[in-house]
Write a protein that holds these residues in place. Structure first.
Motif, PDB file in Angstrom:
ATOM      1  N   LEU A 286       0.775  -1.184  -0.012  1.00  0.00           N
ATOM      2  CA  LEU A 286       0.002  -0.033  -0.002  1.00  0.00           C
ATOM      3  C   LEU A 286       0.857   1.473  -0.102  1.00  0.00           C
ATOM      4  O   LEU A 286       0.747   2.151  -0.678  1.00  0.00           O
ATOM      5  CB  LEU A 286      -1.068  -0.096   1.252  1.00  0.00           C
ATOM      6  CG  LEU A 286      -2.021   1.331   1.254  1.00  0.00           C
ATOM      7  CD1 LEU A 286      -2.841   1.316   0.154  1.00  0.00           C
ATOM      8  CD2 LEU A 286      -2.746   0.990   2.389  1.00  0.00           C
ATOM      9  N   GLU A 287       2.066   1.169   0.651  1.00  0.00           N
ATOM     10  CA  GLU A 287       2.658   2.267   0.714  1.00  0.00           C
ATOM     11  C   GLU A 287       3.338   2.498  -0.610  1.00  0.00           C
ATOM     12  O   GLU A 287       3.586   3.690  -1.228  1.00  0.00           O
ATOM     13  CB  GLU A 287       3.776   2.201   1.754  1.00  0.00           C
ATOM     14  CG  GLU A 287       3.418   2.268   3.271  1.00  0.00           C
ATOM     15  CD  GLU A 287       4.593   2.067   4.383  1.00  0.00           C
ATOM     16  OE1 GLU A 287       5.592   1.380   4.010  1.00  0.00           O
ATOM     17  OE2 GLU A 287       4.337   2.570   5.344  1.00  0.00           O
ATOM     18  N   ARG A 288       3.867   1.646  -1.387  1.00  0.00           N
ATOM     19  CA  ARG A 288       4.278   1.734  -2.924  1.00  0.00           C
ATOM     20  C   ARG A 288       3.158   2.299  -3.683  1.00  0.00           C
ATOM     21  O   ARG A 288       3.424   3.136  -4.532  1.00  0.00           O
ATOM     22  CB  ARG A 288       4.831   0.513  -3.072  1.00  0.00           C
ATOM     23  CG  ARG A 288       6.093  -0.050  -2.470  1.00  0.00           C
ATOM     24  CD  ARG A 288       6.756  -1.387  -3.511  1.00  0.00           C
ATOM     25  NE  ARG A 288       5.735  -2.457  -3.381  1.00  0.00           N
ATOM     26  CZ  ARG A 288       5.974  -3.499  -2.532  1.00  0.00           C
ATOM     27  NH1 ARG A 288       6.789  -3.374  -1.620  1.00  0.00           N
ATOM     28  NH2 ARG A 288       5.110  -4.379  -2.657  1.00  0.00           N
ATOM     29  N   ALA A 289       2.210   1.853  -3.452  1.00  0.00           N
ATOM     30  CA  ALA A 289       0.920   2.478  -4.345  1.00  0.00           C
ATOM     31  C   ALA A 289       0.541   3.870  -3.867  1.00  0.00           C
ATOM     32  O   ALA A 289       0.441   4.464  -4.943  1.00  0.00           O
ATOM     33  CB  ALA A 289      -0.374   1.607  -3.966  1.00  0.00           C
ATOM     34  N   CYS A 290       0.683   4.208  -2.762  1.00  0.00           N
ATOM     35  CA  CYS A 290       0.544   5.503  -2.408  1.00  0.00           C
ATOM     36  C   CYS A 290       1.786   6.407  -3.133  1.00  0.00           C
ATOM     37  O   CYS A 290       1.340   7.463  -3.625  1.00  0.00           O
ATOM     38  CB  CYS A 290       0.676   5.858  -1.103  1.00  0.00           C
ATOM     39  SG  CYS A 290      -0.721   5.042  -0.106  1.00  0.00           S
ATOM     40  N   ALA A 291       2.870   5.770  -2.910  1.00  0.00           N
ATOM     41  CA  ALA A 291       4.243   6.516  -3.505  1.00  0.00           C
ATOM     42  C   ALA A 291       3.883   6.684  -4.939  1.00  0.00           C
ATOM     43  O   ALA A 291       4.385   7.885  -5.559  1.00  0.00           O
ATOM     44  CB  ALA A 291       5.413   5.809  -3.502  1.00  0.00           C
ATOM     45  N   SER A 292       3.338   5.821  -5.793  1.00  0.00           N
ATOM     46  CA  SER A 292       3.068   5.922  -7.427  1.00  0.00           C
ATOM     47  C   SER A 292       2.167   7.086  -7.604  1.00  0.00           C
ATOM     48  O   SER A 292       2.115   7.418  -8.635  1.00  0.00           O
ATOM     49  CB  SER A 292       2.321   4.491  -7.801  1.00  0.00           C
ATOM     50  OG  SER A 292       0.832   4.438  -7.430  1.00  0.00           O
ATOM     51  N   ILE A 293       1.441   7.655  -6.616  1.00  0.00           N
ATOM     52  CA  ILE A 293       0.678   8.857  -6.977  1.00  0.00           C
ATOM     53  C   ILE A 293       1.131   9.880  -6.082  1.00  0.00           C
ATOM     54  O   ILE A 293       0.279  11.115  -5.793  1.00  0.00           O
ATOM     55  CB  ILE A 293      -0.898   8.688  -6.473  1.00  0.00           C
ATOM     56  CG1 ILE A 293      -1.179   8.140  -5.296  1.00  0.00           C
ATOM     57  CG2 ILE A 293      -1.621   7.638  -7.560  1.00  0.00           C
ATOM     58  CD1 ILE A 293      -2.768   8.132  -4.870  1.00  0.00           C
ATOM     59  N   GLY A 294       2.387  10.077  -5.731  1.00  0.00           N
ATOM     60  CA  GLY A 294       3.040  11.010  -4.958  1.00  0.00           C
ATOM     61  C   GLY A 294       2.739  11.124  -3.309  1.00  0.00           C
ATOM     62  O   GLY A 294       3.044  12.273  -2.675  1.00  0.00           O
ATOM     63  N   ALA A 295       2.117  10.254  -2.808  1.00  0.00           N
ATOM     64  CA  ALA A 295       1.557  10.397  -1.775  1.00  0.00           C
ATOM     65  C   ALA A 295       2.151   9.361  -0.589  1.00  0.00           C
ATOM     66  O   ALA A 295       2.964   8.539  -0.749  1.00  0.00           O
ATOM     67  CB  ALA A 295      -0.193   9.938  -1.754  1.00  0.00           C
ATOM     68  N   GLU A 296       1.941  10.090   0.727  1.00  0.00           N
ATOM     69  CA  GLU A 296       2.420   9.325   1.942  1.00  0.00           C
ATOM     70  C   GLU A 296       1.214   8.720   2.636  1.00  0.00           C
ATOM     71  O   GLU A 296      -0.021   9.102   2.590  1.00  0.00           O
ATOM     72  CB  GLU A 296       3.153  10.013   2.866  1.00  0.00           C
ATOM     73  CG  GLU A 296       4.578  10.624   2.104  1.00  0.00           C
ATOM     74  CD  GLU A 296       5.127  11.692   2.818  1.00  0.00           C
ATOM     75  OE1 GLU A 296       4.592  12.252   3.885  1.00  0.00           O
ATOM     76  OE2 GLU A 296       6.587  11.965   2.809  1.00  0.00           O
ATOM     77  N   LEU A 297       1.348   7.624   3.189  1.00  0.00           N
ATOM     78  CA  LEU A 297       0.353   6.839   3.766  1.00  0.00           C
ATOM     79  C   LEU A 297      -0.046   7.422   5.369  1.00  0.00           C
ATOM     80  O   LEU A 297       1.009   7.331   5.952  1.00  0.00           O
ATOM     81  CB  LEU A 297       0.515   5.255   3.765  1.00  0.00           C
ATOM     82  CG  LEU A 297      -0.533   4.378   4.502  1.00  0.00           C
ATOM     83  CD1 LEU A 297      -1.873   4.311   3.849  1.00  0.00           C
ATOM     84  CD2 LEU A 297       0.097   3.102   4.459  1.00  0.00           C
ATOM     85  N   ALA A 298      -1.251   7.744   5.759  1.00  0.00           N
ATOM     86  CA  ALA A 298      -1.546   7.974   7.064  1.00  0.00           C
ATOM     87  C   ALA A 298      -2.639   6.916   7.621  1.00  0.00           C
ATOM     88  O   ALA A 298      -3.845   7.081   6.973  1.00  0.00           O
ATOM     89  CB  ALA A 298      -2.054   9.249   7.092  1.00  0.00           C
ATOM     90  N   LEU A 299      -2.135   6.205   8.475  1.00  0.00           N
ATOM     91  CA  LEU A 299      -3.148   5.006   9.256  1.00  0.00           C
ATOM     92  C   LEU A 299      -3.757   5.626  10.257  1.00  0.00           C
ATOM     93  O   LEU A 299      -3.110   6.231  11.349  1.00  0.00           O
ATOM     94  CB  LEU A 299      -2.336   3.868   9.282  1.00  0.00           C
ATOM     95  CG  LEU A 299      -1.880   3.220   8.114  1.00  0.00           C
ATOM     96  CD1 LEU A 299      -1.077   1.811   8.801  1.00  0.00           C
ATOM     97  CD2 LEU A 299      -3.071   3.029   6.982  1.00  0.00           C
TER      98      LEU A 299
END
Length: 336
Positions: A286-299
């Motif tokens: 999921l963190e890699r997928a977030c990075a693919s749209i320029g984002a960081e993951l917040a849980l």
């Protein structure tokens, strides 16, 4: 990184924080209810593709925008007072029976009545907002009602790889196949200029939660609105749903939700993807997928205790507040 997360008893709104939330239906209502706790300047930009129920009937009979999702957004922003609560209940009241009024929400009828009197959808919605003493504004995302078309795989169980076109929001929402992509008619619908202006001038833009294809991704199919989302200086937050596998997203993971957004608008980057830990089965993926749209993951735990599919307004509002207060370049993946 793991940090303690304390749920506040209340949240003091930031009066100068301009926040725009995009979506439709119950998902948008959840984010608006949460955002009221952190801002007194919330604008809802609402999908206008509903073709079922009361909205569908009014849309067909009077050639107007479907009012149902707009009504729900208005009631979510109603003033937290006896006056606001009463008028919210009035707008949400639905007539019983099989007669001409049966199934209609009174708020839908009120909105369409104002549109006939004023001939300006935004001005009519603003008047309803004044009646509710709404803490924010509600805008349609497009100037015309939209028709949705989806490419769906496996509608016929005997041929699971066959692809077909399913037309209409209601039909897409209840398809037995797997939705692979979404499109709208007309193909290049005009955006409401007020919606475009709100996105471009916002401090924060929230996309989701909601029905992924028919409420969330539809905003990316209106060219002017999509361009505004790409170019805005706002902090963009993508809010994932609390339930991954729905009628529209059968068998989807959190990663697949982001992949569908990226394939729909590859040029769109967001700053933060907000997810409840309960939907994460592969954090690294999921963190890699977030990075693919320029984002960081917040849980963040944003579900109501004991009701895992329902957002808790205070928890969600606190999560939005916390994300927006973090330094823009030093957030990292965080768990609360």
């Amino acid at each position: 990184m793991t940090a303690a997360f304390t749920l506040p008893a209340s949240i003091t709104p930031e009066r100068h924080l301009e926040v725009v939330a995009l979506g439709g239906g119950h998902g948008l209502a959840a984010s608006l209810t949460a955002l009221r706790h952190i801002s007194d300047a919330v604008t809802a930009v609402v999908t206008v593709a509903d073709d079922g129920g009361s909205s569908g009937r009014l849309r067909e009979d009077f050639s107007v925008l479907p009012p149902g999702d707009l009504r729900m957004a208005l009631t979510a922003l109603c003033d937290d007072s006896d006056w606001g609560h009463m008028w919210s209940a009035v707008l949400q009241h639905r007539f019983d029976g099989d007669g001409d009024l049966g199934g209609h929400a009174l708020g839908n009828l009120l909105i369409v009545s104002l549109w006939q009197l004023i001939d300006d959808p935004v001005a009519g919605l603003d008047l309803v907002g004044r009646l509710l003493q709404a803490r924010g504004r509600v805008l349609p995302m497009s100037a015309v009602p939209l028709e949705l078309m989806a490419q769906v795989r496996g509608v016929d169980p005997a041929d699971p790889e066959d692809r077909s076109t399913v037309v209409g929001q209601v039909e897409i929402a209840r398809t037995t196949g797997v939705v692979e992509s979404i499109a709208v008619l007309p193909h290049d619908p005009p955006a409401r200029p007020e919606a475009v202006e709100a996105v471009r001038g916002a401090d924060a833009v929230i996309l989701g939660p909601g029905s992924w294809f028919t409420s969330v991704l539809t905003h990316l199919l209106v060219p002017e609105l999509r361009q505004a989302l790409v170019e805005t200086d706002a902090h963009r937050i993508l809010t994932l749903n609390l339930e991954m596998s729905t009628d529209e997203t059968q068998g989807f993971s959190a990663v697949e939700h982001i992949e569908r957004l990226r394939s729909t608008a590859p040029e769109l980057h967001v700053e933060t993807v907000l997810a409840d830990p309960s939907v994460v089965d592969d954090r690294e993926g999921l963190e890699r997928a977030c990075a693919s749209i320029g984002a960081e993951l917040a849980l963040y735990e944003v579900a109501q205790p004991g009701r895992p599919g329902q957002h808790d307004a205070l928890r969600l509002g606190a999560a939005y507040r916390d994300i927006l207060e973090l330094p823009r370049r030093s957030r990292g993946s965080r768990e609360r």
